[in-house]
Design a protein around this motif. Structure first.
Motif, PDB file in Angstrom:
ATOM      1  N   LEU A  95      -4.790  11.751  -3.032  1.00  0.00           N
ATOM      2  CA  LEU A  95      -4.849  10.533  -2.223  1.00  0.00           C
ATOM      3  C   LEU A  95      -6.200   9.845  -2.347  1.00  0.00           C
ATOM      4  O   LEU A  95      -6.340   8.665  -2.002  1.00  0.00           O
ATOM      5  N   LYS A 102       0.828  -1.205   0.000  1.00  0.00           N
ATOM      6  CA  LYS A 102       0.000   0.000   0.000  1.00  0.00           C
ATOM      7  C   LYS A 102       0.866   1.260   0.000  1.00  0.00           C
ATOM      8  O   LYS A 102       0.513   2.270  -0.622  1.00  0.00           O
ATOM      9  N   LEU A 115       1.895   2.002  -3.482  1.00  0.00           N
ATOM     10  CA  LEU A 115       0.813   2.668  -4.210  1.00  0.00           C
ATOM     11  C   LEU A 115       0.738   4.144  -3.836  1.00  0.00           C
ATOM     12  O   LEU A 115       0.579   5.013  -4.711  1.00  0.00           O
ATOM     13  N   LEU A 116       0.852   4.448  -2.548  1.00  0.00           N
ATOM     14  CA  LEU A 116       0.808   5.844  -2.118  1.00  0.00           C
ATOM     15  C   LEU A 116       1.939   6.648  -2.753  1.00  0.00           C
ATOM     16  O   LEU A 116       1.743   7.795  -3.179  1.00  0.00           O
ATOM     17  N   ILE A 135       1.117   7.401  -6.342  1.00  0.00           N
ATOM     18  CA  ILE A 135       0.102   8.457  -6.429  1.00  0.00           C
ATOM     19  C   ILE A 135       0.735   9.833  -6.232  1.00  0.00           C
ATOM     20  O   ILE A 135       0.462  10.776  -6.976  1.00  0.00           O
ATOM     21  N   TYR A 145      -6.452   6.416  -4.011  1.00  0.00           N
ATOM     22  CA  TYR A 145      -6.106   5.198  -3.273  1.00  0.00           C
ATOM     23  C   TYR A 145      -7.342   4.323  -3.072  1.00  0.00           C
ATOM     24  O   TYR A 145      -7.261   3.093  -3.117  1.00  0.00           O
TER      25      TYR A 145
END
Length: 637
Positions: free
Chosen positions: A477, A463, A466-467, A470, A480
């Motif tokens: 955000l 995760k 992924l953040l 982004i 997400y």
């Protein structure tokens, strides 16, 4: 509530007002509305006949039944004897005055771009954008001074004001929210001597809110020190005046060939312990007050670290968001052109801060090397692709988690299984998440300037990747939640309402106000670790201390960045040959020394380990005594 009255251009005007209110979210500041609120400049300044002009105008309308009855009464009054007519006229005048007063109060309460303040003894209504008032301020674009010719309401004149539109354009260009100036919060100090230091700083720099706030926190921590030795009053007064300040313009050209000018700052705060080290921040909110506050905090942080260094800070009100690489390169080169002669390994070496990362530090150092003519060491910062260590960016975030673990160990607890809320989503916040996961904690939030993201399942390494993607793509955000549907993103909110055990504010200064502090207390938070410099307002600090929440100050907990920066510059310990484990071991040892030094100083001056103020006061005391000894030894310099 007053309803706007339709008139010439009123629909478009109200649309403008709605846009202004939604985009800016002004807050009304009312200070004792008097009998009369002077909407104008004053009698005799402009057209004297304006006073007789009605304030509320509109197209003719059919009178209601009540108005019709009032008209009949007025006709009957004209047939009364003269004495009775005089009495009725007085009653009409008084009634009109009450209507005007009520309308003015409702006007100020309705349109949130306005606020009331006292100017030369008279309460006036000001514009929250350009801080002006009166008819000269409300000049409409057709050139006439008053509202009589165009028959426009005060609201319409305000929206059509050229001054107001220009101020609003500049404000929107900076992408910064409009906030009405707040008075400086002055704490009550036990000692008159300590109070005199704050009072002198207020007289010298009355408008530098952030700097005054940081001074008050330091003086509050040093009250017992100053009480024992009056010599420290003079030392503190000298310490609070930076050794030198550079303010300069930074002209640069964008990709369209247009020229822009930003303002640059560098504050070399104190060099009693050694050459300066401190960050460079690129952000639209950057001011001299923030540069001085950051330099003062960095001076204390460097003095508390194992490496005795001077403190500095700087930056610019340039916003790197939305800029191309070439635009950022041209800006960084122009910025360095102005300050390179004041930098060097034995003078001042900058490091990254908000808005400044690998790319910006590379451009800055490249221009510095070009102008200086030789490779004098390097700036402290991530230099993964050309020299140095790749662990520099992790150091500050990891250090915060190491510090939190030390605090919890002293009360026979550990991070494993604890819910942690983290604000921000930059370098520090992401590495805090990484190390929290490694310790078995459950980090559940991150945030940006628009709101915050919460994942009740907790973040993991996938995760976090992924953040990072982004953020690298400059997306919200909110995206997400497209991958992890159970997560939620809250607009215009902060994560402090979420149930938690430990909080890590890692966004910016004063991100936690009094209401947020109350939310943290109600959410079950027991430990707060400051990842950003001065993240709590004075009112918030009071709430946290009364609730016995343990606070890890940024002066001590944020020492990881200082340690890694100095290790990078140590040629005898080339970090290229160190493993991540070796680096973390060095970092943990340095954080442990900092923690123990703060606790010892607190105990020496009567603050028990269980006291929520122990680490805060101990860190400042230890740092100050180190600097004070050096300044005393070096004489009046």
């Amino acid at each position: 509530m007053l309803r706007p009255i339709s008139g010439v251009g009123m629909n478009s005007t109200m649309d403008d007002m709605n846009l202004i209110q939604q985009a800016q979210r002004h807050h009304l500041v009312a200070r004792e509305l008097g009998e009369e609120i002077d909407l104008e400049i004053g009698p005799g300044d402009d057209d004297p006949s304006f006073a007789n002009t009605p304030l509320i105008v509109g197209p003719p309308q059919e009178p209601s039944s009540e108005e019709h009855d009032e008209t009949k009464q007025m006709v009957m009054v004209s047939q009364l004897p003269s004495d009775d007519q005089d009495m009725s006229k007085m009653q009409q005048v008084k009634r009109k005055k009450k209507v005007v007063k009520r309308w003015r109060e409702e006007w100020a309460d309705t349109y949130k771009w306005a606020y009331v303040d006292v100017k030369e003894g008279t309460a006036r209504i000001f514009c929250s954008v350009c801080r002006e008032y009166g008819r000269k301020h409300r000049r409409n674009p057709y050139g006439n001074e008053g509202s009589r010719n165009m028959q426009m309401s005060a609201l319409e004149e305000h929206n059509n004001s050229l001054l107001h539109k220009e101020a609003l354009r500049l404000q929107m260009a900076s992408k910064d929210k409009i906030i009405v100036d707040k008075p400086i919060y002055v704490k009550a100090l036990m000692s008159k001597t300590a109070g005199s230091i704050v009072e002198a700083a207020l007289k010298r720099d009355p408008y530098e809110v952030e700097f005054i706030q940081s001074i008050q926190e330091a003086v509050h921590a040093l009250e017992r020190v100053i009480a024992k030795n009056s010599h420290y009053v003079n030392i503190m007064e000298r310490l609070l005046e930076p050794e030198r300040i550079f303010i300069f313009r930074v002209p640069w050209v964008d990709d369209r060939g247009e020229t822009h000018v930003n303002r640059g700052f560098r504050v070399q705060f104190n060099q009693a312990l050694g050459p300066c080290r401190g960050g460079i921040r690129f952000h639209p909110s950057m001011t001299l007050s923030i540069a001085k506050f950051l330099g003062f905090e960095q001076t204390l942080k460097n003095a508390l670290s194992p490496y005795k260094l001077g403190g500095a800070a700087g930056g610019s009100d340039f916003d790197p968001k939305g800029k191309s690489d070439n635009e950022i390169m041209r800006f960084c080169q122009s910025f360095m052109n102005e300050i390179y002669r004041y930098l060097g390994p034995d003078k001042d070496l900058p490091s990254e801060e908000m808005g400044v990362g690998t790319r910006e530090m590379g451009y800055l150092f490249g221009q510095y090397r070009r102008l200086a003519g030789h490779f004098q060491g390097s700036f402290t910062g991530p230099r993964i692709f050309w020299s140095g260590s790749s662990l520099r960016t992790e150091a500050t975030g990891y250090g915060l988690v190491f510090f939190a673990q030390l605090m919890l160990a002293d009360v026979n607890k550990e991070l494993k299984g604890l819910r942690c809320v983290v604000s921000g989503s930059g370098k520090i916040a992401m590495h805090v998440l990484e190390k929290l996961i490694a310790y078995g904690a459950l980090p559940i939030t991150v945030s940006d300037s628009k709101g915050y993201l919460v994942d009740e399942d907790g973040f993991d390494y996938m995760k976090i990747t992924l953040l990072r993607d982004i953020k690298a793509q400059q997306r919200s955000l909110r995206d997400y939640s497209k991958t992890y549907a159970r997560s939620k993103y809250y607009d215009e909110a902060k994560p402090w309402n979420e149930r938690c055990d430990v909080a890590f504010p890692c966004a910016s200064q004063n991100e936690i106000d009094q209401a947020d502090a109350i939310s943290l207390v109600n959410s079950g938070c027991r430990v707060l670790v400051e990842g950003s410099n001065m993240p709590c307002t004075p009112e918030a600090v009071d709430v946290l201390r009364k609730a016995n929440i343990l606070i890890a100050p940024a002066v001590a907990a944020g020492a990881g960045g200082v340690v890694a920066g100095e290790l990078e510059l140590n040629h005898e310990c080339n970090l290229m040959h160190w493993s991540p484990e070796d680096f973390e071991s060095k970092l943990q040892e340095a954080i442990k020394q900092t923690y123990q030094r703060a606790l010892k100083a607190a105990a020496d001056f009567g603050y028990q380990k269980e006291c929520p103020e122990a680490l805060v006061h101990g860190a400042v005391i230890s740092a100050f005594l180190t600097i004070a000894q050096a300044m005393t030894d070096q004489g009046c310099v």
